[in-house]
Scaffold this motif. Structure first.
Motif, mmCIF file in Angstrom:
data_model
loop_
_atom_site.group_PDB
_atom_site.id
_atom_site.type_symbol
_atom_site.label_atom_id
_atom_site.label_comp_id
_atom_site.label_asym_id
_atom_site.label_seq_id
_atom_site.Cartn_x
_atom_site.Cartn_y
_atom_site.Cartn_z
ATOM 1 N N CYS A 11 0.837 -1.194 0.000
ATOM 2 C CA CYS A 11 0.000 0.000 0.000
ATOM 3 C C CYS A 11 0.876 1.249 0.000
ATOM 4 O O CYS A 11 1.805 1.356 0.804
ATOM 5 C CB CYS A 11 -0.919 -0.003 1.224
ATOM 6 S SG CYS A 11 -1.823 1.519 1.480
ATOM 7 N N GLY A 13 -0.071 4.045 0.963
ATOM 8 C CA GLY A 13 -0.427 4.858 2.120
ATOM 9 C C GLY A 13 0.196 4.374 3.402
ATOM 10 O O GLY A 13 0.781 5.141 4.157
ATOM 11 N N CYS A 14 0.099 3.053 3.685
ATOM 12 C CA CYS A 14 0.575 2.558 4.984
ATOM 13 C C CYS A 14 1.637 1.481 4.869
ATOM 14 O O CYS A 14 2.186 1.053 5.875
ATOM 15 C CB CYS A 14 -0.604 2.042 5.812
ATOM 16 S SG CYS A 14 -1.340 0.508 5.192
ATOM 17 N N ARG A 43 -8.564 0.731 3.664
ATOM 18 C CA ARG A 43 -8.613 1.608 4.838
ATOM 19 C C ARG A 43 -8.006 2.973 4.516
ATOM 20 O O ARG A 43 -8.596 4.013 4.818
ATOM 21 C CB ARG A 43 -7.888 0.958 6.016
ATOM 22 C CG ARG A 43 -7.884 1.846 7.259
ATOM 23 C CD ARG A 43 -7.478 1.121 8.513
ATOM 24 N NE ARG A 43 -6.117 0.594 8.451
ATOM 25 C CZ ARG A 43 -5.377 0.344 9.525
ATOM 26 N NH1 ARG A 43 -5.864 0.555 10.721
ATOM 27 N NH2 ARG A 43 -4.173 -0.143 9.408
ATOM 28 N N CYS A 44 -6.821 2.997 3.882
ATOM 29 C CA CYS A 44 -6.193 4.275 3.533
ATOM 30 C C CYS A 44 -7.049 5.052 2.532
ATOM 31 O O CYS A 44 -7.158 6.275 2.614
ATOM 32 C CB CYS A 44 -4.799 4.040 2.966
ATOM 33 S SG CYS A 44 -3.592 3.512 4.195
ATOM 34 N N LYS A 48 -8.412 8.781 3.198
ATOM 35 C CA LYS A 48 -7.941 9.866 2.337
ATOM 36 C C LYS A 48 -9.077 10.529 1.561
ATOM 37 O O LYS A 48 -9.107 11.749 1.417
ATOM 38 C CB LYS A 48 -6.896 9.310 1.360
ATOM 39 C CG LYS A 48 -6.261 10.365 0.466
ATOM 40 C CD LYS A 48 -5.186 9.729 -0.401
ATOM 41 C CE LYS A 48 -4.547 10.768 -1.328
ATOM 42 N NZ LYS A 48 -3.538 10.146 -2.196
ATOM 43 N N LEU A 195 -1.373 10.867 3.649
ATOM 44 C CA LEU A 195 -1.228 10.011 4.821
ATOM 45 C C LEU A 195 0.248 9.772 5.098
ATOM 46 O O LEU A 195 1.056 9.650 4.181
ATOM 47 C CB LEU A 195 -1.892 8.656 4.565
ATOM 48 C CG LEU A 195 -3.413 8.645 4.512
ATOM 49 C CD1 LEU A 195 -3.874 7.273 4.081
ATOM 50 C CD2 LEU A 195 -3.992 8.993 5.859
ATOM 51 N N VAL A 197 3.043 7.356 7.484
ATOM 52 C CA VAL A 197 3.111 5.979 7.960
ATOM 53 C C VAL A 197 4.188 5.848 9.019
ATOM 54 O O VAL A 197 5.239 6.443 8.924
ATOM 55 C CB VAL A 197 3.462 5.026 6.790
ATOM 56 C CG1 VAL A 197 3.561 3.591 7.290
ATOM 57 C CG2 VAL A 197 2.441 5.135 5.692
ATOM 58 N N ASP A 206 1.085 -2.540 10.270
ATOM 59 C CA ASP A 206 1.196 -1.103 10.127
ATOM 60 C C ASP A 206 0.015 -0.426 10.793
ATOM 61 O O ASP A 206 -1.123 -0.838 10.609
ATOM 62 C CB ASP A 206 1.244 -0.706 8.655
ATOM 63 C CG ASP A 206 2.462 -1.283 7.966
ATOM 64 O OD1 ASP A 206 2.359 -2.415 7.466
ATOM 65 O OD2 ASP A 206 3.495 -0.628 7.968
ATOM 66 N N VAL A 208 -2.009 3.054 10.836
ATOM 67 C CA VAL A 208 -2.163 4.221 9.972
ATOM 68 C C VAL A 208 -2.099 5.485 10.818
ATOM 69 O O VAL A 208 -2.844 5.642 11.780
ATOM 70 C CB VAL A 208 -3.498 4.162 9.207
ATOM 71 C CG1 VAL A 208 -3.755 5.458 8.473
ATOM 72 C CG2 VAL A 208 -3.484 3.004 8.219
ATOM 73 N N HIS A 209 -1.185 6.392 10.464
ATOM 74 C CA HIS A 209 -1.046 7.675 11.151
ATOM 75 C C HIS A 209 -1.812 8.732 10.365
ATOM 76 O O HIS A 209 -1.483 9.032 9.219
ATOM 77 C CB HIS A 209 0.434 8.060 11.259
ATOM 78 C CG HIS A 209 1.171 7.302 12.317
ATOM 79 N ND1 HIS A 209 2.064 7.893 13.179
ATOM 80 C CD2 HIS A 209 1.116 5.997 12.668
ATOM 81 C CE1 HIS A 209 2.545 6.981 14.007
ATOM 82 N NE2 HIS A 209 1.998 5.820 13.709
#
Length: 373
Positions: A11, A13-14, A43-44, A48, A195, A197, A206, A208-209
């Motif tokens: 991913c 994103g993460c 999820r990301c 987003k 996003l 990470v 991971d 997600v931040h």
């Protein structure tokens, strides 16, 4: 170079490994997106594009690895629990993972209790139960994600206790974690930024931040799956009957010793010894309760399990865990509940003491606790 060609896609994103097998597992993407450059997991994508976090779950061992990095951070830990399944959804041993970081305990689903509930008494009950589980909490906030009750107070408490730190949100499945994160995103986060990470050391999971306006993050951790909760082992199609979505309607039964209550085919409550007294079942209105004599209980179950006694259905019962018997002794003048994780609880109203047997699927948490009401 050849090894790069065969490396699973991750991913953007993460960083989690992508797959298209099960939407409920971390890293899911539709098959059409799996091979696209820059693909992000479901999820990301939802965070987003829709300011919305989806629920992702992991098993207990993976979750404990994930928690291992929190003690080394300077953060606020927000632990969300389900009031209907308090002992089943409280994360056991959380204290040893959070170190010196403060814990804000957010108790969801208060809309299931009567409006006349003494909320201060309930808050004290929650604090006492948390202490007995070894968890020190900086604050307790009661709320209802479904009814949007108390969420302003949750956001206020996060703001009071955060003090410029990251916010780690942790909880079991089906406790309302995603709803809270979505609210925090809308209140705190500028999602025009990409996003970010952060991966915990020594794990492949991971978190997600989600960036906040002050440069810190909300850290969305996967939901932990606890197999001791009835909601985790029941067929998905029967969840609606098990999990209440309306205020509980207490069902009170005057029982003599030698009487039994069946809760569908999910559990059985036998009154073994004691004076005639009343017991109040606090379970979902979608669950049918049958009363019978203890001497007939085995025969009734054998003949009617999965039909009159349902859920689950007869075909699902073939793969359901066998029942285990739990003998519980309620002392005189004790205000106690017989708690069955994911099913609800049975309030003992008598003051003369009692001996009861609870039959529940093997592994499901069954215990006595101080009465919640």
């Amino acid at each position: 170079m050849a090894s790069d060609l065969h490396r699973p896609p991750r991913c953007a994103g993460c960083g989690i490994t992508l797959h298209n097998e099960d939407q409920r597992k971390p890293g899911y993407v539709p098959a059409s997106s799996l091979s696209k450059e820059g693909a992000v997991c479901q999820r990301c994508f939802r965070i987003k594009n829709y300011n919305e976090a989806s629920s992702v779950t992991v098993n207990q061992d993976e979750f404990l690895k994930l928690l291992g990095g929190i003690a080394g951070t300077d953060s606020l830990v927000v632990h969300i629990v389900d009031l209907f399944d308090f002992q089943g959804s409280l994360i056991s041993g959380l204290q040893r993972f959070v170190g010196h970081n403060p814990v804000l305990l957010v108790v969801n689903k208060i809309d299931l209790l009567p409006p006349v509930t003494n909320w201060n008494r309930l808050r004290n009950w929650v604090q006492k139960q948390a202490r007995e589980e070894g968890l020190k909490v900086a604050d307790v906030v009661l709320c209802s994600a479904r009814r949007n009750i108390g969420f302003d107070r949750v956001v206020e408490a996060v703001n009071d206790h955060r003090k410029g730190r990251d916010v780690y949100v942790v909880g079991a499945t089906n406790v309302g974690k995603s709803t809270l994160i979505n609210r925090l995103i809308s209140d705190y986060s500028d999602l025009k930024r990409e996003l970010t990470v952060s991966r915990y050391p020594g794990t492949t999971l991971d978190a997600v931040h989600i960036p906040l306006d002050d440069g810190k993050s909300i850290v969305d951790t996967p939901g932990i799956v606890y197999d001791w909760r009835m909601s985790e082992i029941i067929p998905r199609k029967d969840l609606a009957a098990l999990l209440p979505d309306k205020p509980l309607k207490p069902m009170t039964y005057q029982l003599n010793p030698g009487q039994t209550l069946f809760f569908g085919a999910l559990a059985r409550f036998d009154f073994i010894e004691g004076e005639r007294q009343s017991f109040t079942a606090q379970v979902s209105g979608g669950l049918t309760i049958h009363r019978t004599k203890l001497e007939r209980a085995d025969e009734l179950y054998a003949q009617h399990r999965g039909e009159m006694l349902t859920p689950p259905s007869r075909e699902d019962l073939d793969s359901f865990p066998t029942w285990t018997r739990h003998r519980l002794r309620i002392p005189p003048n004790a205000e106690q509940d017989v708690f069955v994780s994911g099913l609800g609880w049975i309030q003992v109203n008598g003051k003369t003491g009692a001996v009861v047997d609870v039959h529940a699927p093997k592994g499901i948490k069954v215990m006595l606790r101080d009465s919640i009401l």
